[in-house]
Design an enzyme around this catalytic site. Structure first.
Site, PDB file in Angstrom:
ATOM      1  N   CYS A 113      56.505  14.456  -9.349  1.00 41.60           N
ATOM      2  CA  CYS A 113      57.371  13.469  -9.635  1.00 41.60           C
ATOM      3  C   CYS A 113      56.859  12.408 -10.410  1.00 41.60           C
ATOM      4  CB  CYS A 113      57.987  13.027  -8.271  1.00 41.60           C
ATOM      5  SG  CYS A 113      56.696  12.293  -7.049  1.00 41.60           S
ATOM      6  N   GLU A 143      60.625  15.012 -13.462  1.00 42.90           N
ATOM      7  CA  GLU A 143      60.041  15.905 -12.804  1.00 42.90           C
ATOM      8  C   GLU A 143      59.339  17.059 -13.684  1.00 42.90           C
ATOM      9  OE1 GLU A 143      59.925  16.241  -8.543  1.00 42.90           O
ATOM     10  OE2 GLU A 143      60.940  15.055  -9.409  1.00 42.90           O
TER      11      GLU A 143
END
Length: 364
Positions: free
Chosen positions: A320, A354
């Site tokens: 992330c 991401e």
């Protein structure tokens, strides 16, 4: 995300710019061509929260613009959130407005929805909740066909359940997930499906056993278990471990073991440096690990965990935070090469991206 950033007509260009910026972070590492997974341009978030603003007899949702300190922005609809949330928002606020009990000192509303149709609403108050609140909230729950939780200082009232059940349509079939209020879940459910399917496809020919660190509620673990002999997964959060155990049973999976421990503790156990009661009945020597999957928090992998993942032939790393991923890859790249790269636009109209990489051990 401020509504001022929501510009669906510019989405494609914004995504291209974000991909280019993220890709540049990996200039020091040899990378293949990236797969890019675009999000829906609107109605993509399965959870959101709003402050509640009281003005005379009026009641409405607000957000605060970081650029204008403490200035509330009224929100009657929120196209970032899913369609079910947008449909419920005006209905719920009218119900709350008409009840002196339900609106009194209410300051926040949280929505948690699913692709499968579940909806959980949390009402948060600056006062203690009483039997009258329970009675009126129970009636509201029945009228709207939703689950409701009431929260106040050191108080949580769950009228039925504090979770929703998500059912994700994945390449290996439909998988059911318990998602608990306040627990971590991927907010963009369709993008989550793309992430899981990508991981499944990248590792489909590996065989052997899988070890996963930071497994959460089993988001990746459950479908990946279908293509490995055995799976061992670790997670530190009690809430996530309990959800994962529930999900294992719900999906009839019999080759997956979840243990509650940190990556540092698992490294010590694998090295034989410490014995853990939590590993009672788990024979680490019986596993033939071919692949490791890591989906760490924003801080990335610590140096000892980097060394740990380098012990495995195949590494699936879902990040992330591409900045910490780039840092970790400077070390991992010494022993492994990136053979697949993917960008998932989990958070459209923001700088967040991401990133998924699949690495194989270099030929010695």
């Amino acid at each position: 995300m401020p509504l001022s950033q929501f510009k669906p007509e510019q989405y494609d260009q914004l995504l291209n710019d974000k991909v280019a910026t993220t890709r540049a972070l990996f200039d020091d590492v040899a990378m293949p061509e990236a797969e890019v997974f675009a999000s829906d341009k609107q109605y993509y978030r399965m959870r959101t929260e709003f402050k509640v603003w009281h003005q005379d007899d009026e009641l409405y949702y607000v957000m605060f613009n970081p650029a204008a300190a403490k200035k509330p922005v009224r929100v009657d609809s929120f196209p970032v959130a899913g369609e079910a949330i947008n449909t419920l928002m005006p209905v719920l606020i009218e119900e709350l407005k008409s009840s002196t009990t339900l609106r009194h000192r209410l300051f926040q509303v949280e929505f948690l929805s699913t692709l499968a149709g579940d909806m959980l609403v949390t009402l948060i108050y600056h006062r203690q909740l009483d039997d009258q609140w329970i009675s009126e909230a129970t009636a509201l729950k029945k009228r709207l066909g939703i689950d409701i939780i009431g929260r106040a200082r050191k108080m949580k009232i769950c009228l039925d359940r504090d979770f929703v059940i998500e059912k994700l349509p994945l390449s290996l079939g439909e998988f059911s997930y318990k998602q608990v209020e306040g627990g971590f879940t991927q907010p963009n459910a369709k993008m989550n499906c793309s992430m899981i399917n990508w991981a499944v496809d990248a590792s489909k020919d590996n065989g052997g056993d899988l070890v996963e660190l930071y497994c959460g509620n089993g988001n990746f673990t459950l479908p990946l278990s279908r293509q490995f002999d055995k799976v061992l997964a670790t997670e530190i959060s009690k809430t996530s471990v309990h959800s994962a155990q529930y999900n294992i049973a719900e999906n009839n999976i019999d080759n997956l073991t979840i243990i509650r421990m940190s990556s540092e503790e698992f490294t010590q156990a694998l090295n034989g440096e410490r014995e853990f009661r939590r590993l009672k009945g788990v024979d680490l020597d019986s596993y033939q690990f071919s692949t490791v999957l890591v989906d760490p928090p924003r801080a990335g992998l610590d140096s000892e965990t980097v060394k740990l993942v380098q012990r495995f032939d195949n590494i699936l790393y879902v990040s992330c935070n591409p900045h910490t991923l780039a840092e970790n890859l400077t070390t991992i790249n010494q022993t492994h090469e990136v053979v697949k790269l993917a960008f998932f636009d989990q958070f459209p109209y923001t700088h967040h991206m991401e990133t998924g990489v699949y690495l194989k051990r270099r030929d010695s």
